[in-house]
Design a protein around this motif. Structure first.
Motif, mmCIF file in Angstrom:
data_model
loop_
_atom_site.group_PDB
_atom_site.id
_atom_site.type_symbol
_atom_site.label_atom_id
_atom_site.label_comp_id
_atom_site.label_asym_id
_atom_site.label_seq_id
_atom_site.Cartn_x
_atom_site.Cartn_y
_atom_site.Cartn_z
ATOM 1 N N SER A 12 -0.987 8.547 10.511
ATOM 2 C CA SER A 12 -2.312 8.711 9.926
ATOM 3 C C SER A 12 -2.428 7.740 8.751
ATOM 4 N N PRO A 13 -3.604 7.162 8.550
ATOM 5 C CA PRO A 13 -3.767 6.243 7.416
ATOM 6 C C PRO A 13 -4.126 6.927 6.092
ATOM 7 N N ALA A 14 -4.076 8.259 6.020
ATOM 8 C CA ALA A 14 -4.385 8.958 4.768
ATOM 9 C C ALA A 14 -3.429 8.497 3.666
ATOM 10 N N VAL A 15 -3.905 8.491 2.436
ATOM 11 C CA VAL A 15 -3.114 8.000 1.301
ATOM 12 C C VAL A 15 -1.767 8.718 1.210
ATOM 13 N N ARG A 16 -1.745 10.035 1.391
ATOM 14 C CA ARG A 16 -0.475 10.759 1.269
ATOM 15 C C ARG A 16 0.512 10.372 2.364
ATOM 16 N N ILE A 17 0.017 9.915 3.501
ATOM 17 C CA ILE A 17 0.912 9.435 4.565
ATOM 18 C C ILE A 17 1.420 8.042 4.221
ATOM 19 N N VAL A 18 0.541 7.163 3.773
ATOM 20 C CA VAL A 18 0.952 5.811 3.385
ATOM 21 C C VAL A 18 2.043 5.896 2.317
ATOM 22 N N GLU A 19 1.848 6.765 1.313
ATOM 23 C CA GLU A 19 2.847 6.919 0.252
ATOM 24 C C GLU A 19 4.120 7.579 0.781
ATOM 25 N N THR A 20 4.000 8.506 1.720
ATOM 26 C CA THR A 20 5.186 9.121 2.336
ATOM 27 C C THR A 20 5.998 8.046 3.047
ATOM 28 N N VAL A 21 5.325 7.195 3.798
ATOM 29 C CA VAL A 21 6.021 6.119 4.518
ATOM 30 C C VAL A 21 6.763 5.223 3.539
ATOM 31 N N GLU A 22 6.130 4.860 2.431
ATOM 32 C CA GLU A 22 6.787 4.002 1.431
ATOM 33 C C GLU A 22 8.065 4.650 0.898
ATOM 34 N N GLU A 23 7.996 5.938 0.587
ATOM 35 C CA GLU A 23 9.165 6.635 0.037
ATOM 36 C C GLU A 23 10.237 6.875 1.111
ATOM 37 N N ILE A 24 9.815 7.183 2.319
ATOM 38 C CA ILE A 24 10.774 7.339 3.431
ATOM 39 C C ILE A 24 11.527 6.027 3.620
ATOM 40 N N GLU A 25 10.794 4.919 3.637
ATOM 41 C CA GLU A 25 11.417 3.603 3.815
ATOM 42 C C GLU A 25 12.439 3.321 2.711
ATOM 43 N N ALA A 26 12.140 3.739 1.481
ATOM 44 C CA ALA A 26 13.073 3.531 0.369
ATOM 45 C C ALA A 26 14.393 4.255 0.637
ATOM 46 N N GLY A 27 14.327 5.474 1.136
ATOM 47 C CA GLY A 27 15.543 6.224 1.449
ATOM 48 C C GLY A 27 16.201 5.783 2.742
ATOM 49 N N TYR A 28 15.392 5.412 3.715
ATOM 50 C CA TYR A 28 15.863 5.009 5.044
ATOM 51 C C TYR A 28 16.511 3.628 5.002
ATOM 52 N N GLY A 29 16.037 2.779 4.069
ATOM 53 C CA GLY A 29 16.612 1.450 3.923
ATOM 54 C C GLY A 29 16.076 0.437 4.914
ATOM 55 N N SER A 30 14.960 0.768 5.549
ATOM 56 C CA SER A 30 14.378 -0.127 6.549
ATOM 57 C C SER A 30 12.887 0.164 6.664
ATOM 58 N N ALA A 31 12.140 -0.845 7.043
ATOM 59 C CA ALA A 31 10.696 -0.679 7.218
ATOM 60 C C ALA A 31 10.406 0.063 8.517
ATOM 61 N N LEU A 32 9.425 0.936 8.479
ATOM 62 C CA LEU A 32 8.997 1.653 9.679
ATOM 63 C C LEU A 32 7.860 0.924 10.392
ATOM 64 N N ALA A 33 7.060 0.182 9.659
ATOM 65 C CA ALA A 33 5.948 -0.606 10.197
ATOM 66 C C ALA A 33 5.076 0.196 11.161
ATOM 67 N N PRO A 34 4.465 1.278 10.669
ATOM 68 C CA PRO A 34 3.669 2.101 11.572
ATOM 69 C C PRO A 34 2.383 1.430 12.045
ATOM 70 N N ALA A 35 1.947 1.859 13.216
ATOM 71 C CA ALA A 35 0.594 1.561 13.677
ATOM 72 C C ALA A 35 -0.264 2.663 13.061
#
Length: 180
Positions: free
Chosen positions: A54-77
């Motif tokens: 979802s492009p909602a702000v809370r999802i965009v920010e969740t993805v950014e923080e997940i990527e920080a912990g995951y150590g890799s970009a998720l590059a969602p559609a």
């Protein structure tokens, strides 16, 4: 065999004076939970051929923080249909996942994500994981399901196996429901 992982956005802020629900950001606890879940995803060696969010702000920010912990970009559609979608709408998104993707991550909102899990996983007595999801699919929770199918459009009700269900509090008790 197809693997579908569902991730609910992390805890958002109700204190932020935004005019639309779509624009609500994460709060500090949500940011911490997302990084923690990202680290867990890395430690479990989860990988994805395709990510839809979802492009909602809370999802965009969740993805950014997940990527920080995951150590890799998720590059969602980014798919607007995922925003506050029902289980049936989310299943339509799943049916449209790329044929070549064997493992997909769908990042969205409740109650749609929880309802999708309950639709796809048979209700069997003693299924502790499914019972836990039915009790509550909290913010930043992660569920991994497998389907013995060749294509995503074959994913159907009661057709999956819930392999794992992880809540932030399972990884760090301080992220538990005390302030839910």
């Amino acid at each position: 065999m197809k693997t579908l992982t569902l991730l609910r956005h992390a805890k958002s802020s109700w204190d932020d004076p935004v005019s639309r629900d779509f624009d609500r950001p994460l709060n500090a606890r949500g940011r911490k939970a997302a990084v923690t879940v990202g680290r867990h995803m890395r430690s479990e060696r989860l990988s994805f051929d395709h990510v839809v969010a979802s492009p909602a702000v809370r999802i965009v920010e969740t993805v950014e923080e997940i990527e920080a912990g995951y150590g890799s970009a998720l590059a969602p559609a980014w798919d607007r249909r995922v925003y506050l979608a029902s289980a049936s709408s989310l299943l339509d998104v799943v049916h449209e996942l790329p044929a070549g993707a064997d493992s997909a991550l769908l990042i969205g909102h409740n109650p749609g994500l929880e309802d999708l899990i309950l639709l796809l996983i048979p209700d069997r007595s003693g299924d502790v994981l499914r019972d836990s999801v039915e009790e509550k699919f909290p913010t930043a929770a992660l569920a991994v399901m497998t389907f013995d199918v060749e294509s995503w459009d074959e994913v159907s009700a009661d057709g999956g196996i819930l392999v794992s269900f992880t809540r932030p509090r399972d990884l760090d008790p301080a992220l538990g429901p005390t302030s839910e």
